[in-house]
Enzyme design. Sequence first.
Site, mmCIF file in Angstrom:
data_model
loop_
_atom_site.group_PDB
_atom_site.id
_atom_site.type_symbol
_atom_site.label_atom_id
_atom_site.label_comp_id
_atom_site.label_asym_id
_atom_site.label_seq_id
_atom_site.Cartn_x
_atom_site.Cartn_y
_atom_site.Cartn_z
ATOM 1 N N GLU A 161 62.424 32.217 33.296
ATOM 2 C CA GLU A 161 62.363 33.678 33.115
ATOM 3 C C GLU A 161 62.747 34.437 34.380
ATOM 4 O OE1 GLU A 161 58.238 32.744 34.689
ATOM 5 O OE2 GLU A 161 59.868 31.732 33.629
ATOM 6 N N HIS A 221 60.762 28.005 36.494
ATOM 7 C CA HIS A 221 60.571 29.272 35.801
ATOM 8 C C HIS A 221 61.901 29.854 35.321
ATOM 9 C CE1 HIS A 221 56.290 30.370 36.759
ATOM 10 N NE2 HIS A 221 56.471 29.387 37.635
ATOM 11 N N CYS A 235 55.574 26.291 33.654
ATOM 12 C CA CYS A 235 54.688 26.071 34.796
ATOM 13 C C CYS A 235 53.234 25.943 34.318
ATOM 14 C CB CYS A 235 54.869 27.173 35.833
ATOM 15 S SG CYS A 235 54.181 26.770 37.449
#
Length: 234
Positions: free
Chosen positions: A198, A196, A87
């Site tokens: 994660e 994202h 991002c």
Amino acid sequence: MTARIGVVTFPGSLDDRDAQRAIRIAGAEPVALWHADHDLQGVDAIVLPGGFSYGDYLRPGAIAAISPIMTEVVEAARKGLPVLGICNGFQVLVESHLLPGGLIRNAHQQFIRRDQRLVVENADTAWTNRFEQGEEIVIPLKNGDGGFIADDETLNRLEGEGLIAFRYAGVNPNGSLDDIAGLTNERGNVVGLMPHPEHAVEPGFGPDTAEAMRSGIDGLRFFESAVAALAARV
């Protein structure tokens, strides 16, 4: 030996701790790196996390791209060190000219947050080798400036050289040209994407799947790919 993967914290980073957690779950050692330092602490790979570095002043990622530590990150990346930009980290990679093009305000002028379907276009990078080309995955997305742009020559080169790492599937959430959600460099060590990964590494905290709510862990394979790529170097 356990791989050591650095996560750079800039003023305004929001997802640095999440990235460290993802690295730990993938079996590597996360190493906190600070934007004002000139020391990569001997890490084997680097993650530039999401957030709003330096408040997104000028352009998202523009000030972070000239922060002290990015001098070392750019040099190391050009020598082959694996670098993942997530991002805002993708924006930093573009502003640092490690990846081409630009990222602008979403086409509808709204911040968007959704679980986003992606198609894996390149499974031969340091961060995607645990995927299959053409595979569809689901990764959380949250951004206001995620519209990828480039001139026709650059778009043709990205397409022709297989440098598009991910495309949006089902819906284009931000108006990115050619549905581009992520890129890789020619060497395959630098990857950037707007979604994202994660936030999709542990059951109970990821996207919904057909099996159960919040059970999606497609993002974990990004970090496992890096661990595998680093192990293959030994």
